[in-house]
Design a protein around this motif. Structure first.
Motif, mmCIF file in Angstrom:
data_model
loop_
_atom_site.group_PDB
_atom_site.id
_atom_site.type_symbol
_atom_site.label_atom_id
_atom_site.label_comp_id
_atom_site.label_asym_id
_atom_site.label_seq_id
_atom_site.Cartn_x
_atom_site.Cartn_y
_atom_site.Cartn_z
ATOM 1 N N UNK A 152 0.787 -1.241 0.000
ATOM 2 C CA UNK A 152 0.000 0.000 0.000
ATOM 3 C C UNK A 152 0.820 1.292 0.000
ATOM 4 N N UNK A 153 2.109 1.251 -0.302
ATOM 5 C CA UNK A 153 2.864 2.507 -0.344
ATOM 6 C C UNK A 153 2.319 3.429 -1.432
ATOM 7 N N UNK A 193 -6.789 -4.835 4.238
ATOM 8 C CA UNK A 193 -7.129 -4.187 5.502
ATOM 9 C C UNK A 193 -6.497 -2.792 5.589
ATOM 10 N N UNK A 194 -5.242 -2.687 5.157
ATOM 11 C CA UNK A 194 -4.560 -1.387 5.208
ATOM 12 C C UNK A 194 -5.202 -0.386 4.242
ATOM 13 N N UNK A 251 -8.311 -0.312 3.307
ATOM 14 C CA UNK A 251 -9.600 0.101 3.870
ATOM 15 C C UNK A 251 -9.414 1.061 5.038
ATOM 16 N N UNK A 252 -8.389 0.776 5.857
ATOM 17 C CA UNK A 252 -8.162 1.590 7.063
ATOM 18 C C UNK A 252 -7.565 2.956 6.719
ATOM 19 N N UNK A 253 -6.605 2.955 5.780
ATOM 20 C CA UNK A 253 -5.797 4.171 5.591
ATOM 21 C C UNK A 253 -6.110 4.961 4.323
ATOM 22 N N UNK A 254 -6.815 4.372 3.366
ATOM 23 C CA UNK A 254 -7.064 5.095 2.104
ATOM 24 C C UNK A 254 -8.570 5.253 1.872
ATOM 25 N N UNK A 255 -9.244 4.119 1.731
ATOM 26 C CA UNK A 255 -10.684 4.172 1.425
ATOM 27 C C UNK A 255 -11.464 4.198 2.748
ATOM 28 N N UNK A 262 -15.125 2.867 -1.564
ATOM 29 C CA UNK A 262 -15.791 2.403 -2.788
ATOM 30 C C UNK A 262 -16.283 0.970 -2.675
ATOM 31 N N UNK A 263 -15.647 0.173 -1.816
ATOM 32 C CA UNK A 263 -16.065 -1.229 -1.699
ATOM 33 C C UNK A 263 -17.481 -1.352 -1.142
ATOM 34 N N UNK A 264 -18.017 -0.269 -0.577
ATOM 35 C CA UNK A 264 -19.388 -0.308 -0.055
ATOM 36 C C UNK A 264 -20.368 0.458 -0.939
#
Ligand SMILES: [Zn+2]
Ligand SMILES: [Zn+2]
Length: 258
Positions: free
Chosen positions: A58-59, A91-92, A94-98, A106-108
């Motif tokens: 995720x960098x 997980x990262x 979802x937690x840190x970007x989206x 966007x996944x929801x």
């Protein structure tokens, strides 16, 4: 297999330059490996065709324009953008970007056709399919969970190191392939910056030269990528000093075929 390293920097006339600030490889105009410059450099046709994106880690230089790419296409997506990543990386993201703060989750979200983004967890213990490709993921040695990849189609296989320092499992997997056509490997820092390379878990030309002694395949193209733009020429000179056959620096914007 056709692979292009997408350009990420442009001169005052709008022409792509050789500096590589963001990482995104396009395979057969359909599948992306990382998404640094995905929203910047794709042609209109490629925008229609790329619906599978493998995220190695995720960098920011690997995901910078992923949210923008999905945003651009939001209303028109007739199938979700499939983001393939390991469960830790999902997980990262979802937690840190989206996370609704940096960007929408966007996944929801759905448009008139259905979901706009779907995560596909990547297994690291067996090969999996992404579009027409067979992909094997191998954890490498970087400061966040990161995978290297071996991507195959028909008789052709290409290995991507992603960002890494000295590693073992990746070479074991690469060496066990019957055929290897190309290796895309990082060379981030010049030799003078070995300390910074070590703490940030990247290669210099010298440590890359050492690392390549673990490779048992011969004769394939070895393309260095992820050169820090500030030190590009120094790194190129130091790579040349290694005198490794068929080692070259990958040119952004050029389509390579194997
Ligand atoms: Zn990285
Ligand atoms: Zn990177």
């Amino acid at each position: 297999m056709r692979i292009q390293l997408l350009p990420s920097s442009f001169d005052a006339n709008g022409h792509a330059t050789l500096e590589q600030r963001l990482t995104c490889f396009l395979i057969d105009a359909r599948v992306a490996v990382d998404a640094g410059s995905i929203a910047i450099a794709l042609t209109p046709q490629e925008r229609l065709d790329v619906r599978d994106i493998i995220v190695t880690h995720p960098h920011m230089d690997h995901i910078a324009s992923l949210p923008i790419f999905i945003d651009d296409l939001y209303a028109t997506l007739k199938e979700p953008m499939r983001v393939h990543a390991t469960p830790e990386v999902i997980e990262l993201l979802e937690k840190d970007v989206f996370n609704w703060n940096v960007y929408p989750r966007f996944s929801e979200l759905q448009n008139d056709y259905g979901p706009v983004m779907e995560y596909i967890p990547i297994p690291v213990d067996r090969p999996f399919k992404v579009a027409h490709l067979t992909v094997q993921a191998i954890p490498v040695n970087h400061i966040v969970p990161t995978i290297g990849l071996i991507v195959s189609h028909n008789q052709t296989s290409v290995a991507f190191s992603s960002d890494t320092a000295e590693t073992e499992a990746f070479w074991k997997a690469v060496n066990s392939k019957r055929q290897l056509d190309a290796l895309l490997i990082e060379a981030s820092f010049p030799n003078e910056m070995a300390k910074l390379a070590a703490v940030s878990r990247h290669f210099t030309p010298a440590s890359l030269g050492q690392e390549l002694t673990k490779l048992t395949h011969n004769g394939m193209d070895i393309l260095a990528v992820h050169l820090k733009p500030m030190y590009r020429q120094t790194i190129i000179n130091q790579l040349a000093d290694l005198q490794i056959p068929k080692l070259a620096v990958m040119e952004p914007g050029r389509t390579y075929s194997w």
